[in-house]
Design a protein around this motif. Structure first.
Motif, mmCIF file in Angstrom:
data_model
loop_
_atom_site.group_PDB
_atom_site.id
_atom_site.type_symbol
_atom_site.label_atom_id
_atom_site.label_comp_id
_atom_site.label_asym_id
_atom_site.label_seq_id
_atom_site.Cartn_x
_atom_site.Cartn_y
_atom_site.Cartn_z
ATOM 1 N N VAL A 80 -51.829 -15.976 30.882
ATOM 2 C CA VAL A 80 -53.055 -15.723 30.145
ATOM 3 C C VAL A 80 -54.197 -15.835 31.153
ATOM 4 O O VAL A 80 -54.317 -16.851 31.843
ATOM 5 C CB VAL A 80 -53.227 -16.734 28.992
ATOM 6 N N GLU A 81 -54.985 -14.791 31.258
ATOM 7 C CA GLU A 81 -56.106 -14.790 32.192
ATOM 8 C C GLU A 81 -57.271 -15.607 31.622
ATOM 9 O O GLU A 81 -57.390 -15.753 30.396
ATOM 10 C CB GLU A 81 -56.563 -13.355 32.471
ATOM 11 N N PRO A 82 -58.137 -16.140 32.490
ATOM 12 C CA PRO A 82 -59.295 -16.894 31.999
ATOM 13 C C PRO A 82 -60.117 -16.056 31.009
ATOM 14 O O PRO A 82 -60.385 -14.883 31.251
ATOM 15 C CB PRO A 82 -60.101 -17.179 33.271
ATOM 16 N N GLY A 83 -60.457 -16.658 29.874
ATOM 17 C CA GLY A 83 -61.244 -15.982 28.850
ATOM 18 C C GLY A 83 -60.425 -15.166 27.866
ATOM 19 O O GLY A 83 -60.976 -14.649 26.892
ATOM 20 N N GLU A 84 -59.130 -15.022 28.083
ATOM 21 C CA GLU A 84 -58.267 -14.260 27.187
ATOM 22 C C GLU A 84 -57.629 -15.174 26.153
ATOM 23 O O GLU A 84 -57.284 -16.311 26.457
ATOM 24 C CB GLU A 84 -57.092 -13.641 27.965
ATOM 25 N N SER A 85 -57.407 -14.651 24.970
ATOM 26 C CA SER A 85 -56.573 -15.346 23.987
ATOM 27 C C SER A 85 -55.124 -14.961 24.269
ATOM 28 O O SER A 85 -54.861 -13.955 24.942
ATOM 29 C CB SER A 85 -56.955 -14.906 22.569
ATOM 30 N N PRO A 86 -54.168 -15.720 23.751
ATOM 31 C CA PRO A 86 -52.771 -15.329 23.938
ATOM 32 C C PRO A 86 -52.458 -13.924 23.397
ATOM 33 O O PRO A 86 -51.689 -13.186 24.006
ATOM 34 C CB PRO A 86 -51.994 -16.409 23.184
ATOM 35 N N LEU A 87 -53.057 -13.544 22.275
ATOM 36 C CA LEU A 87 -52.800 -12.205 21.734
ATOM 37 C C LEU A 87 -53.389 -11.119 22.643
ATOM 38 O O LEU A 87 -52.762 -10.071 22.847
ATOM 39 C CB LEU A 87 -53.336 -12.079 20.315
ATOM 40 N N GLU A 88 -54.563 -11.356 23.192
ATOM 41 C CA GLU A 88 -55.142 -10.389 24.138
ATOM 42 C C GLU A 88 -54.273 -10.280 25.388
ATOM 43 O O GLU A 88 -54.030 -9.182 25.897
ATOM 44 C CB GLU A 88 -56.572 -10.803 24.523
ATOM 45 N N ALA A 89 -53.784 -11.408 25.869
ATOM 46 C CA ALA A 89 -52.910 -11.403 27.048
ATOM 47 C C ALA A 89 -51.611 -10.656 26.753
ATOM 48 O O ALA A 89 -51.121 -9.892 27.588
ATOM 49 C CB ALA A 89 -52.613 -12.831 27.498
ATOM 50 N N ALA A 90 -51.065 -10.855 25.549
ATOM 51 C CA ALA A 90 -49.831 -10.167 25.170
ATOM 52 C C ALA A 90 -50.037 -8.657 25.180
ATOM 53 O O ALA A 90 -49.206 -7.910 25.704
ATOM 54 C CB ALA A 90 -49.380 -10.644 23.787
ATOM 55 N N ASN A 91 -51.129 -8.199 24.618
ATOM 56 C CA ASN A 91 -51.403 -6.758 24.572
ATOM 57 C C ASN A 91 -51.603 -6.207 25.986
ATOM 58 O O ASN A 91 -51.066 -5.151 26.328
ATOM 59 C CB ASN A 91 -52.608 -6.481 23.687
ATOM 60 N N ARG A 92 -52.319 -6.930 26.823
ATOM 61 C CA ARG A 92 -52.540 -6.489 28.210
ATOM 62 C C ARG A 92 -51.219 -6.424 28.967
ATOM 63 O O ARG A 92 -50.940 -5.440 29.659
ATOM 64 C CB ARG A 92 -53.514 -7.438 28.920
ATOM 65 N N GLU A 93 -50.401 -7.459 28.847
ATOM 66 C CA GLU A 93 -49.119 -7.478 29.550
ATOM 67 C C GLU A 93 -48.232 -6.308 29.113
ATOM 68 O O GLU A 93 -47.555 -5.700 29.940
ATOM 69 C CB GLU A 93 -48.383 -8.807 29.339
ATOM 70 N N MET A 94 -48.246 -5.989 27.818
ATOM 71 C CA MET A 94 -47.454 -4.846 27.352
ATOM 72 C C MET A 94 -47.962 -3.547 27.973
ATOM 73 O O MET A 94 -47.170 -2.703 28.400
ATOM 74 C CB MET A 94 -47.533 -4.729 25.829
ATOM 75 N N MET A 95 -49.266 -3.373 28.009
ATOM 76 C CA MET A 95 -49.831 -2.156 28.594
ATOM 77 C C MET A 95 -49.485 -2.048 30.072
ATOM 78 O O MET A 95 -49.217 -0.964 30.577
ATOM 79 C CB MET A 95 -51.345 -2.130 28.389
ATOM 80 N N GLU A 96 -49.490 -3.170 30.768
ATOM 81 C CA GLU A 96 -49.169 -3.174 32.193
ATOM 82 C C GLU A 96 -47.677 -2.954 32.443
ATOM 83 O O GLU A 96 -47.312 -2.250 33.379
ATOM 84 C CB GLU A 96 -49.587 -4.509 32.823
ATOM 85 N N GLU A 97 -46.825 -3.551 31.643
ATOM 86 C CA GLU A 97 -45.397 -3.562 31.948
ATOM 87 C C GLU A 97 -44.584 -2.495 31.225
ATOM 88 O O GLU A 97 -43.599 -2.013 31.783
ATOM 89 C CB GLU A 97 -44.811 -4.954 31.678
ATOM 90 N N VAL A 98 -44.957 -2.124 29.990
ATOM 91 C CA VAL A 98 -44.163 -1.128 29.268
ATOM 92 C C VAL A 98 -44.946 0.122 28.879
ATOM 93 O O VAL A 98 -44.365 1.055 28.341
ATOM 94 C CB VAL A 98 -43.462 -1.729 28.016
ATOM 95 N N GLY A 99 -46.249 0.128 29.111
ATOM 96 C CA GLY A 99 -47.031 1.323 28.807
ATOM 97 C C GLY A 99 -47.361 1.515 27.343
ATOM 98 O O GLY A 99 -47.598 2.635 26.891
ATOM 99 N N TYR A 100 -47.396 0.419 26.585
ATOM 100 C CA TYR A 100 -47.750 0.463 25.174
ATOM 101 C C TYR A 100 -48.718 -0.664 24.851
ATOM 102 O O TYR A 100 -48.637 -1.741 25.426
ATOM 103 C CB TYR A 100 -46.524 0.272 24.273
ATOM 104 N N GLY A 101 -49.607 -0.392 23.893
ATOM 105 C CA GLY A 101 -50.418 -1.416 23.272
ATOM 106 C C GLY A 101 -49.910 -1.606 21.853
ATOM 107 O O GLY A 101 -49.017 -0.881 21.405
ATOM 108 N N SER A 102 -50.480 -2.556 21.139
ATOM 109 C CA SER A 102 -50.031 -2.845 19.776
ATOM 110 C C SER A 102 -51.227 -3.000 18.854
ATOM 111 O O SER A 102 -52.224 -3.620 19.212
ATOM 112 C CB SER A 102 -49.213 -4.133 19.763
ATOM 113 N N ARG A 103 -51.082 -2.448 17.650
ATOM 114 C CA ARG A 103 -52.092 -2.626 16.607
ATOM 115 C C ARG A 103 -51.757 -3.813 15.701
ATOM 116 O O ARG A 103 -52.550 -4.182 14.854
ATOM 117 C CB ARG A 103 -52.194 -1.364 15.760
#
Length: 182
Positions: A80-103
């Motif tokens: 989790v990056e500074p200033g991020e919530s766990p849900l924001e970090a989860a969405n970012r990690e998905m975009m970086e690693e699998v190429g998808y975001g989540s609604r």
């Protein structure tokens, strides 16, 4: 419930870029005094994401695992990056690693690994309603994305390259949740 031991003192005995080794002097309720060592993290949490394309299809990643010096299958994860919530970090990690975001991101639980020695926890997030969105990450090579059917979880659990405890626990947790109407 027992009272926690009293911390009589603590000191950092070694440091690396990622961890600090801390020695704790403790006194237990029965009067016994001992020293314990633990690895302290960088103070940031981590997330592990279970991305679901639909009710039966999830996404895994295959990436190099330096601790065991091989490529491992597992779920997307990261700090989790500074200033991020766990849900924001989860969405970012998905975009970086699998190429998808989540609604539809849902916090499920938090896992520890070797809590007797390691001060570190991972928030587990279920991601649904995925949409294509790729963001650059910090990985040294392109991560392979591996679709897998949740209905074939037993086969995944038997693979020699799916051994990371957090991913195994998350798979079983999500399978149980979705099989019972979650």
């Amino acid at each position: 419930m027992r009272d926690k031991p009293q911390i009589l003192g603590s000191r950092i005995v070694a440091r690396s870029r990622l961890f600090q080794v801390e020695e704790l002097d403790l006194r237990f309720a029965n009067g016994t005094e001992v020293s314990y060592e633990r690895l302290r993290g960088a103070g940031r949490g981590s997330v592990l994401v279970v991305p679901m394309l639909d009710a039966d299809n999830l996404l895994l990643v295959r990436e190099y695992a330096a601790g065991v010096h091989r490529y491992e299958l597992g779920f997307p994860k990261g700090l989790v990056e500074p200033g991020e919530s766990p849900l924001e970090a989860a969405n970012r990690e998905m975009m970086e690693e699998v190429g998808y975001g989540s609604r539809a991101l849902e916090y499920l639980t938090s896992f520890t690994v070797a809590p007797g020695y390691l001060e570190f926890s991972t928030d587990v997030v279920l991601a649904r309603e995925l949409y294509e969105q790729r963001c650059p990450g910090d990985e040294p090579e392109t991560i392979e994305v591996v679709p897998w059917r949740l209905s074939q979880a037993a086969e995944l659990l038997m693979r020699e390259d799916f051994t990371e405890a957090r991913s195994i626990a998350a798979l079983l947790l999500v399978k149980e949740k979705l099989n019972h109407g979650g």
